[in-house]
Design an enzyme around this catalytic site. Structure first.
Site, PDB file in Angstrom:
ATOM      1  N   GLU A  40      -8.290   0.190  -1.542  1.00 38.19           N
ATOM      2  CA  GLU A  40      -7.687  -1.133  -1.703  1.00 38.19           C
ATOM      3  C   GLU A  40      -6.880  -1.228  -2.999  1.00 38.19           C
ATOM      4  O   GLU A  40      -5.811  -1.821  -3.027  1.00 38.19           O
ATOM      5  CB  GLU A  40      -8.770  -2.228  -1.673  1.00 38.19           C
ATOM      6  CG  GLU A  40      -9.361  -2.460  -0.302  1.00 38.19           C
ATOM      7  CD  GLU A  40      -8.324  -2.876   0.737  1.00 38.19           C
ATOM      8  OE1 GLU A  40      -7.313  -3.475   0.365  1.00 38.19           O
ATOM      9  OE2 GLU A  40      -8.533  -2.569   1.924  1.00 38.19           O
ATOM     10  N   TYR A 120      -8.251 -11.451  -2.509  1.00 35.73           N
ATOM     11  CA  TYR A 120      -8.031 -10.540  -1.388  1.00 35.73           C
ATOM     12  C   TYR A 120      -8.949  -9.312  -1.498  1.00 35.73           C
ATOM     13  O   TYR A 120      -9.661  -8.966  -0.543  1.00 35.73           O
ATOM     14  CB  TYR A 120      -6.553 -10.069  -1.311  1.00 35.73           C
ATOM     15  CG  TYR A 120      -6.471  -8.849  -0.445  1.00 35.73           C
ATOM     16  CD1 TYR A 120      -6.597  -8.967   0.939  1.00 35.73           C
ATOM     17  CD2 TYR A 120      -6.391  -7.561  -0.987  1.00 35.73           C
ATOM     18  CE1 TYR A 120      -6.633  -7.846   1.760  1.00 35.73           C
ATOM     19  CE2 TYR A 120      -6.430  -6.440  -0.185  1.00 35.73           C
ATOM     20  CZ  TYR A 120      -6.541  -6.589   1.194  1.00 35.73           C
ATOM     21  OH  TYR A 120      -6.606  -5.474   1.988  1.00 35.73           O
ATOM     22  N   ASP A 138      -4.042 -10.867   3.463  1.00 34.17           N
ATOM     23  CA  ASP A 138      -3.054 -10.160   2.641  1.00 34.17           C
ATOM     24  C   ASP A 138      -1.669 -10.596   3.146  1.00 34.17           C
ATOM     25  O   ASP A 138      -1.581 -11.494   4.002  1.00 34.17           O
ATOM     26  CB  ASP A 138      -3.263  -8.633   2.714  1.00 34.17           C
ATOM     27  CG  ASP A 138      -2.835  -8.064   4.050  1.00 34.17           C
ATOM     28  OD1 ASP A 138      -2.715  -8.845   5.034  1.00 34.17           O
ATOM     29  OD2 ASP A 138      -2.594  -6.847   4.131  1.00 34.17           O
ATOM     30  N   CYS A 203       0.737 -17.461  21.073  1.00 35.15           N
ATOM     31  CA  CYS A 203       1.418 -17.607  19.773  1.00 35.15           C
ATOM     32  C   CYS A 203       2.378 -18.799  19.784  1.00 35.15           C
ATOM     33  O   CYS A 203       3.302 -18.862  20.594  1.00 35.15           O
ATOM     34  CB  CYS A 203       2.183 -16.325  19.441  1.00 35.15           C
ATOM     35  SG  CYS A 203       3.077 -16.445  17.886  1.00 35.15           S
TER      36      CYS A 203
HETATM   37  S1  SF4 Z   1       3.889 -13.073  19.296  1.00 32.22           S
HETATM   38 FE1  SF4 Z   1       5.443 -12.400  17.901  1.00 32.22          FE
HETATM   39  S2  SF4 Z   1       5.479 -13.919  16.257  1.00 32.22           S
HETATM   40 FE2  SF4 Z   1       3.570 -14.198  17.398  1.00 32.22          FE
HETATM   41  S3  SF4 Z   1       2.070 -12.994  16.273  1.00 32.22           S
HETATM   42 FE3  SF4 Z   1       2.885 -11.681  17.890  1.00 32.22          FE
HETATM   43  S4  SF4 Z   1       4.614 -10.565  16.978  1.00 32.22           S
HETATM   44 FE4  SF4 Z   1       4.088 -12.279  15.626  1.00 32.22          FE
END
Ligand code: SF4
Length: 320
Positions: A40, A120, A138, A203
């Site tokens: 680390e 961290y 991080d 996401c």
């Molecule tokens: S979908 Fe795309 S923006 Fe979302 S975490 Fe995965 S790589 Fe990153």
């Protein structure tokens, strides 16, 4: 996101980790806390490939335990660190070994009391080493979290809260390592590969990932440095640095440039932290300070920085 979707996303991340992540890195295959701690510290500011192939094995060969490191001189530690830069890390490592030669503490609170260990690193040691259920943030993880939760301009405190929220408490170590690798390999600063990302389904930031990640632009300071090269019988004069990032290392004596203009051997550029340096080297007959003579043949093992090594190279080239 429902509880079920949340759980499925965590599982998807772990599945990706098992097959696609960087599991072959040497510090991933050990449970030795000191080895994990060393990795680390070395990985702060240095590329993974350089640490894995060169510095990490070399350092552990010489100092396989904290106890062995605690008995070494600072000069020995510096000489092994040569080329890695940011020598304060080596000094902190050495001080920590002397404070806890029998082993590192196992709570973030106690780890934070040691030199050079921030939030961290303390969390990383507890998660990757002691396998505790703690979150880790991080720069790679911060970027993934900001995008996944679509948090624009998230502050450090908010990112740690998101990490806590997302933590897979059943497999916390693998979860953190997976997020870290995902940031390094898939959710990269530029052109994240959302199509192959295990978090893609849920996401929130994937439509515009750039919106949730802004690289801080670095402000550079230009500076000139002037050093004297005094050589006698194949040895050169050095003095101990009294301050700054090279404190306690050997360096060439500093000069007032205007007094030695005629003896200038040349100059070179060197970047360190936010400094862009232009370094001038002058041939001098004597030095007005207490000096340590270093044999030219020992430059790879002497506690000198890469800046001083570049100055020596310039001197050698001037002889040809
Ligand atoms: S979908 Fe795309 S923006 Fe979302 S975490 Fe995965 S790589 Fe990153």
């Amino acid at each position: 996101m429902t509880k079920l979707q949340f759980k499925a996303t965590q599982e998807s991340l772990l599945g990706w980790y098992e097959t696609d992540a960087r599991n072959s890195l040497p510090w991933r295959k050990t449970s030795d806390i000191y080895h994990i701690y060393l990795s680390e510290i070395m990985l702060q500011q240095t590329q993974v490939s350089r640490v894995a192939s060169e510095y990490y094995p070399k350092f552990l060969q010489k100092f396989p335990t904290l106890s062995a490191l605690s008995k070494a001189s600072l000069e020995e530690v510096f000489s092994l660190w040569s080329g890695l830069g940011y020598y304060r890390r080596a000094k902190n490592l050495h001080s920590t070994a002397q404070l806890c030669p029998e082993g590192l503490p196992d709570t973030p609170k106690d780890l934070l009391k040691l030199p050079g260990i921030g939030r961290y690193t303390a969390s990383a040691i507890c998660s990757f080493g002691y396998k505790q259920s703690v979150s880790v943030v991080d720069t790679n993880i911060a970027r993934v979290l900001a995008r996944f939760f679509a948090e624009k301009d998230a502050k450090e405190k908010e990112l740690w809260s998101l990490a806590d929220k997302f933590l897979n408490t059943k497999n916390p170590t693998e979860h953190n390592l997976a997020l870290m690798d995902l940031g390094a390999m898939v959710c990269m600063p530029k052109n994240p590969d959302c199509d192959s990302c295990p978090l893609s389904k849920e996401c929130l930031g994937k439509e515009n990932p750039d919106l949730y990640y802004k690289k801080k632009s670095k402000v550079y300071v230009d500076k000139e440095l002037h050093f004297g090269m005094c050589v006698k019988e194949n040895s050169f004069a050095t003095v101990k640095s009294q301050e700054g990032m090279y404190k306690d290392m050997l360096k060439l004596p500093s000069l007032e440039a205007h007094r030695y203009e005629d003896a200038c051997l040349g100059d070179f550029k060197h970047s360190v932290t936010h400094f862009r340096l232009k370094v001038f080297v002058y041939l001098v007959d004597e030095v007005q300070e207490d000096v340590t003579w270093v044999n030219m043949q020992d430059i790879d093992t002497a506690p000198i920085s890469s800046l001083t090594q570049k100055a020596l190279k310039l001197y050698k080239e001037s002889l040809v």
